[in-house]
Design an enzyme around this catalytic site. Structure first.
Site, PDB file in Angstrom:
ATOM      1  N   ASP A 132       0.839  -1.206   0.000  1.00  0.00           N
ATOM      2  CA  ASP A 132       0.000   0.000   0.000  1.00  0.00           C
ATOM      3  C   ASP A 132       0.873   1.255   0.000  1.00  0.00           C
ATOM      4  O   ASP A 132       2.006   1.234   0.497  1.00  0.00           O
ATOM      5  CB  ASP A 132      -0.874   0.036   1.265  1.00  0.00           C
ATOM      6  CG  ASP A 132      -2.109  -0.846   1.142  1.00  0.00           C
ATOM      7  OD1 ASP A 132      -2.387  -1.352   0.040  1.00  0.00           O
ATOM      8  OD2 ASP A 132      -2.792  -1.018   2.163  1.00  0.00           O
ATOM      9  N   GLN A 161       0.013   7.112  -6.110  1.00  0.00           N
ATOM     10  CA  GLN A 161      -1.099   8.018  -5.791  1.00  0.00           C
ATOM     11  C   GLN A 161      -1.088   9.199  -6.773  1.00  0.00           C
ATOM     12  O   GLN A 161      -0.143   9.986  -6.798  1.00  0.00           O
ATOM     13  CB  GLN A 161      -0.935   8.534  -4.357  1.00  0.00           C
ATOM     14  CG  GLN A 161      -0.982   7.428  -3.306  1.00  0.00           C
ATOM     15  CD  GLN A 161      -0.191   7.793  -2.063  1.00  0.00           C
ATOM     16  OE1 GLN A 161       0.956   8.239  -2.158  1.00  0.00           O
ATOM     17  NE2 GLN A 161      -0.779   7.576  -0.899  1.00  0.00           N
ATOM     18  N   ARG A 182      -0.883  -0.536  -8.854  1.00  0.00           N
ATOM     19  CA  ARG A 182      -2.215  -0.018  -8.516  1.00  0.00           C
ATOM     20  C   ARG A 182      -2.149   1.511  -8.561  1.00  0.00           C
ATOM     21  O   ARG A 182      -1.291   2.117  -7.920  1.00  0.00           O
ATOM     22  CB  ARG A 182      -2.615  -0.459  -7.106  1.00  0.00           C
ATOM     23  CG  ARG A 182      -3.937   0.141  -6.638  1.00  0.00           C
ATOM     24  CD  ARG A 182      -4.153   0.006  -5.135  1.00  0.00           C
ATOM     25  NE  ARG A 182      -4.139  -1.363  -4.683  1.00  0.00           N
ATOM     26  CZ  ARG A 182      -3.923  -1.709  -3.404  1.00  0.00           C
ATOM     27  NH1 ARG A 182      -3.680  -0.786  -2.493  1.00  0.00           N
ATOM     28  NH2 ARG A 182      -3.908  -2.972  -3.047  1.00  0.00           N
ATOM     29  N   GLY A 186      -5.266   8.738  -3.952  1.00  0.00           N
ATOM     30  CA  GLY A 186      -4.483   9.087  -2.756  1.00  0.00           C
ATOM     31  C   GLY A 186      -5.407   9.522  -1.644  1.00  0.00           C
ATOM     32  O   GLY A 186      -6.354  10.272  -1.886  1.00  0.00           O
ATOM     33  N   THR A 224     -10.290   2.781  -8.384  1.00  0.00           N
ATOM     34  CA  THR A 224     -11.141   3.965  -8.240  1.00  0.00           C
ATOM     35  C   THR A 224     -12.601   3.545  -8.281  1.00  0.00           C
ATOM     36  O   THR A 224     -12.931   2.503  -8.845  1.00  0.00           O
ATOM     37  CB  THR A 224     -10.861   4.994  -9.366  1.00  0.00           C
ATOM     38  OG1 THR A 224     -11.655   6.164  -9.138  1.00  0.00           O
ATOM     39  CG2 THR A 224     -11.163   4.452 -10.751  1.00  0.00           C
ATOM     40  N   HIS A 225     -13.456   4.386  -7.659  1.00  0.00           N
ATOM     41  CA  HIS A 225     -14.907   4.178  -7.774  1.00  0.00           C
ATOM     42  C   HIS A 225     -15.512   5.222  -8.691  1.00  0.00           C
ATOM     43  O   HIS A 225     -16.715   5.279  -8.879  1.00  0.00           O
ATOM     44  CB  HIS A 225     -15.559   4.302  -6.387  1.00  0.00           C
ATOM     45  CG  HIS A 225     -14.836   3.529  -5.344  1.00  0.00           C
ATOM     46  ND1 HIS A 225     -13.966   4.105  -4.449  1.00  0.00           N
ATOM     47  CD2 HIS A 225     -14.803   2.197  -5.094  1.00  0.00           C
ATOM     48  CE1 HIS A 225     -13.438   3.173  -3.689  1.00  0.00           C
ATOM     49  NE2 HIS A 225     -13.922   2.007  -4.055  1.00  0.00           N
ATOM     50  N   ARG A 286     -10.537   7.882   6.755  1.00  0.00           N
ATOM     51  CA  ARG A 286     -10.206   8.220   5.358  1.00  0.00           C
ATOM     52  C   ARG A 286     -11.414   7.983   4.449  1.00  0.00           C
ATOM     53  O   ARG A 286     -11.659   8.727   3.512  1.00  0.00           O
ATOM     54  CB  ARG A 286      -8.984   7.432   4.894  1.00  0.00           C
ATOM     55  CG  ARG A 286      -7.686   7.912   5.561  1.00  0.00           C
ATOM     56  CD  ARG A 286      -6.460   7.399   4.861  1.00  0.00           C
ATOM     57  NE  ARG A 286      -6.266   5.977   5.017  1.00  0.00           N
ATOM     58  CZ  ARG A 286      -5.695   5.409   6.081  1.00  0.00           C
ATOM     59  NH1 ARG A 286      -5.244   6.135   7.073  1.00  0.00           N
ATOM     60  NH2 ARG A 286      -5.545   4.101   6.132  1.00  0.00           N
TER      61      ARG A 286
HETATM   62  C1  LIG Z   1      -8.543  -0.970  -4.126  1.00  0.00           C
HETATM   63  C2  LIG Z   1      -8.111   0.342  -3.567  1.00  0.00           C
HETATM   64  C3  LIG Z   1      -6.902   0.415  -2.911  1.00  0.00           C
HETATM   65  C4  LIG Z   1      -6.458   1.634  -2.407  1.00  0.00           C
HETATM   66  N1  LIG Z   1      -5.220   1.724  -1.845  1.00  0.00           N
HETATM   67  C5  LIG Z   1      -4.760   2.932  -1.453  1.00  0.00           C
HETATM   68  C6  LIG Z   1      -3.424   3.089  -0.998  1.00  0.00           C
HETATM   69  O1  LIG Z   1      -2.632   2.140  -0.919  1.00  0.00           O
HETATM   70  N2  LIG Z   1      -3.025   4.328  -0.624  1.00  0.00           N
HETATM   71  C7  LIG Z   1      -3.854   5.426  -0.696  1.00  0.00           C
HETATM   72  O2  LIG Z   1      -3.423   6.544  -0.380  1.00  0.00           O
HETATM   73  N3  LIG Z   1      -5.128   5.289  -1.111  1.00  0.00           N
HETATM   74  C8  LIG Z   1      -5.596   4.086  -1.487  1.00  0.00           C
HETATM   75  N4  LIG Z   1      -6.884   3.967  -1.929  1.00  0.00           N
HETATM   76  C9  LIG Z   1      -7.845   5.086  -1.724  1.00  0.00           C
HETATM   77  C10 LIG Z   1      -7.814   6.061  -2.870  1.00  0.00           C
HETATM   78  O3  LIG Z   1      -6.612   6.764  -2.865  1.00  0.00           O
HETATM   79  C11 LIG Z   1      -8.990   7.062  -2.760  1.00  0.00           C
HETATM   80  O4  LIG Z   1      -8.867   7.779  -1.567  1.00  0.00           O
HETATM   81  C12 LIG Z   1     -10.347   6.410  -2.803  1.00  0.00           C
HETATM   82  O5  LIG Z   1     -10.401   5.354  -3.693  1.00  0.00           O
HETATM   83  C13 LIG Z   1     -11.392   7.431  -3.232  1.00  0.00           C
HETATM   84  O6  LIG Z   1     -11.118   7.900  -4.532  1.00  0.00           O
HETATM   85  P1  LIG Z   1     -11.966   7.452  -5.813  1.00  0.00           P
HETATM   86  O7  LIG Z   1     -11.014   7.282  -6.923  1.00  0.00           O
HETATM   87  O8  LIG Z   1     -12.758   6.257  -5.507  1.00  0.00           O
HETATM   88  O9  LIG Z   1     -12.865   8.683  -6.147  1.00  0.00           O
HETATM   89  P2  LIG Z   1     -13.601   9.788  -5.275  1.00  0.00           P
HETATM   90  O10 LIG Z   1     -13.006  11.098  -5.683  1.00  0.00           O
HETATM   91  O11 LIG Z   1     -13.721   9.450  -3.827  1.00  0.00           O
HETATM   92  O12 LIG Z   1     -15.061   9.684  -5.878  1.00  0.00           O
HETATM   93  C14 LIG Z   1     -15.273  10.032  -7.235  1.00  0.00           C
HETATM   94  C15 LIG Z   1     -16.670   9.627  -7.640  1.00  0.00           C
HETATM   95  O13 LIG Z   1     -16.827   8.204  -7.495  1.00  0.00           O
HETATM   96  C16 LIG Z   1     -18.175   7.923  -7.136  1.00  0.00           C
HETATM   97  N5  LIG Z   1     -18.213   7.285  -5.815  1.00  0.00           N
HETATM   98  C17 LIG Z   1     -17.232   7.248  -4.898  1.00  0.00           C
HETATM   99  N6  LIG Z   1     -17.618   6.566  -3.806  1.00  0.00           N
HETATM  100  C18 LIG Z   1     -18.884   6.179  -4.039  1.00  0.00           C
HETATM  101  C19 LIG Z   1     -19.862   5.463  -3.291  1.00  0.00           C
HETATM  102  N7  LIG Z   1     -19.627   5.026  -2.054  1.00  0.00           N
HETATM  103  N8  LIG Z   1     -21.059   5.236  -3.866  1.00  0.00           N
HETATM  104  C20 LIG Z   1     -21.346   5.701  -5.107  1.00  0.00           C
HETATM  105  N9  LIG Z   1     -20.457   6.401  -5.850  1.00  0.00           N
HETATM  106  C21 LIG Z   1     -19.267   6.631  -5.322  1.00  0.00           C
HETATM  107  C22 LIG Z   1     -18.901   9.263  -7.092  1.00  0.00           C
HETATM  108  O14 LIG Z   1     -19.451   9.492  -8.360  1.00  0.00           O
HETATM  109  C23 LIG Z   1     -17.776  10.227  -6.818  1.00  0.00           C
HETATM  110  O15 LIG Z   1     -18.074  11.537  -7.225  1.00  0.00           O
HETATM  111  C24 LIG Z   1      -7.318   2.777  -2.502  1.00  0.00           C
HETATM  112  C25 LIG Z   1      -8.521   2.689  -3.173  1.00  0.00           C
HETATM  113  C26 LIG Z   1      -8.926   1.505  -3.715  1.00  0.00           C
HETATM  114  C27 LIG Z   1     -10.222   1.469  -4.456  1.00  0.00           C
END
Ligand SMILES: Cc1cc2nc3c(=O)[nH]c(=O)nc-3n(C[C@H](O)[C@H](O)[C@H](O)COP(=O)(O)OP(=O)(O)OC[C@H]3O[C@@H](n4cnc5c(N)ncnc54)[C@H](O)[C@@H]3O)c2cc1C
Length: 306
Positions: A132, A161, A182, A186, A224-225, A286
Site C-alpha cells: 500500500d 497516488q 495499482r 491518494g 477507483t470508484h 479516510r
Molecule cells: C482498491 C483500492 C486500494 C487503495 N489503496 C490505497 C493506498 O494504498 N493508498 C492510498 O493513499 N489510497 C488508497 N486507496 C484510496 C484512494 O486513494 C482514494 O482515496 C479512494 O479510492 C477514493 O477515490 P476514488 O477514486 O474512488 O474517487 P472519489 O473522488 O472518492 O469519488 C469520485 C466519484 O466516485 C463515485 N463514488 C465514490 N464513492 C462512491 C460510493 N460510495 N457510492 C457511489 N459512488 C461513489 C462518485 O461518483 C464520486 O463523485 C485505494 C482505493 C482503492 C479502491
C-alpha cells in the site's frame, strides 16, 4: 473542508479512543470492514470469490511504533496466507501490506525483512503481495523496498497516488514488463508542495498516469470508484489493445458493490480490497473524508442507537 476535518481526525489518538469505544461504531465499521478476525475475512473472501471477484486482504494497522506490534502484524499475515491457501482461496485472494504496520517508521530494514517473509509466504501459497502507499514521507522508502522485494518476488505490486506531483515520473519508471501497479487518487492530507489540491487537478493527473500505465508494458490495477475514470480506463484499454487479463479494476469492500458486479459480469477482473482487524479507525476516517454520503451514513448510525 470536511475532507480535511476527517483527515485531521484520522491522526488524533484522543478521538480514536472515543470513536473506538462508541457502541454504535460497530454498525458503521461493518459496512467497510470484514470483521475483526482472520476467520471473518476468510468468510467474506469466500463470498466474493464465489461471485467471481478477486480479493486483496488488508490486516488493519498502521504507524506501528513497537517491535512487538510489527512482529505480530507479520505473524498475522503469515497465518492468513496459510489459511487462504488451505481454504483454496489463492490465487483469487492476495494481500495488501502497509510497511508502516511492519515498523517502517522506526526501522525500515526490519520492515523490509518482514515484508520479504510475507512475500515468501505469499509465493508459497501461490499468490502475491501489494505494498500500500501511505503518506508522502514514506514514498521513497516504500519504492526502494519494493525494488528490493521485486528482485526475488517480481510480482510484488506497487501503489502510486495520482495526487502526488511526482507520480507521473514513478509511473514511467514502473511501467515495465510484469510490473503490477495499482493507481489510486491518494487518501492522505498532503501539502501543496508535493500534492495537487483540487479534485480536478487530481483527476487530470490520474488520467495522465493511466495513459502511461496503459500504454506501458506493466499490469495496471485501476483503483477507483469514479465512474468517469472507470469509463476512461475502459476506453484506454481498448485503445491500447489490452485484453481483460492485461489489467484489472480495484474497489474497496462496501463501496459500489453493484458496479463491481457490473464490471465483473462484463468480463473484467475486479479485485475488492477487504480490510479486517480491530485497528479500523484511521481507515474509516479516510473513507469518511472521501465522500459526504458516508458522513451522512456515519451520522445516521450515531443517532440510531442500534
Ligand atoms: C482498491 C483500492 C486500494 C487503495 N489503496 C490505497 C493506498 O494504498 N493508498 C492510498 O493513499 N489510497 C488508497 N486507496 C484510496 C484512494 O486513494 C482514494 O482515496 C479512494 O479510492 C477514493 O477515490 P476514488 O477514486 O474512488 O474517487 P472519489 O473522488 O472518492 O469519488 C469520485 C466519484 O466516485 C463515485 N463514488 C465514490 N464513492 C462512491 C460510493 N460510495 N457510492 C457511489 N459512488 C461513489 C462518485 O461518483 C464520486 O463523485 C485505494 C482505493 C482503492 C479502491
Amino acid at each position: 473542508m470536511l475532507r480535511s476535518v476527517f483527515l485531521a481526525a484520522a491522526g488524533s489518538s484522543q478521538l480514536e479512543r472515543l470513536v473506538q469505544s462508541a457502541p454504535v461504531a460497530k454498525n458503521i465499521v461493518r459496512r467497510f470492514v470484514a470483521g475483526s478476525r482472520a476467520g471473518d475475512a476468510l468468510g467474506v473472501t469466500r463470498e466474493l470469490a464465489d461471485d467471481g471477484l478477486s480479493i486483496s486482504l488488508d490486516y488493519l494497522g498502521e504507524d506501528t511504533l513497537t517491535a512487538e506490534q510489527a512482529r505480530a502484524t507479520r505473524d498475522e499475515y503469515l497465518t492468513l496466507l496459510r489459511r487462504l491457501h488451505d481454504a483454496g482461496l489463492t490465487p483469487a485472494a492476495e494481500v495488501s501490506v502497509k510497511l508502516s504496520a511492519l515498523g517502517q517508521k522506526v526501522d525500515d530494514t526490519v520492515a523490509y525483512e518482514y515484508a520479504q517473509e510475507i512475500c515468501a509466504a505469499a509465493a508459497e501459497a501461490g499468490t502475491t503481495v501489494t505494498l500500500d502507499a501511505e503518506d508522502h514521507t514514506t514514498t521513497d522508502s516504500t519504492l526502494e523496498i519494493l525494488a528490493e522485494l521485486r528482485k526475488a518476488y517480481p510480482a510484488t505490486g506497487a501503489v502510486l497516488q495520482a495526487y502526488l506531483r511526482r507520480t507521473e515520473g514513478d509511473c514511467r519508471e514502473l511501467a515495465t514488463p510484469g510490473s503490477r501497479v495499482r493507481l489510486c487518487k491518494g487518501a492522505y492530507a498532503e501539502p501543496e508542495s508535493v500534492a495537487y489540491q483540487s479534485m480536478l487537478d487530481v483527476d487530470k493527473s490520474y488520467v495522465r498516469c493511466l495513459n502511461i500505465l496503459m500504454s506501458g508494458e506493466g499490469y495496471p490495477m485501476v483503483a477507483t470508484h469514479d465512474p468517469r475514470l472507470i469509463a476512461i480506463a475502459e476506453d484506454r484499454a481498448r485503445w491500447f489493445d489490452r485484453s481483460a487479463d492485461e489489467y484489472e479494476f480495484q474497489m474497496l469492500y462496501g463501496v459500489r458493490p453493484e458496479e463491481q458486479a457490473r464490471l465483473a459480469a462484463g468480463g473484467n477482473t475486479v479485485r475488492v480490497y477487504v480490510p479486517y482487524g480491530d485497528q479500523w479507525y484511521g481507515y474509516l476516517m479516510r473513507r469518511l473524508a472521501e465522500r459526504p454520503a458516508n458522513v451522512a451514513f456515519f451520522g445516521r448510525a450515531l443517532t440510531s442507537r442500534k
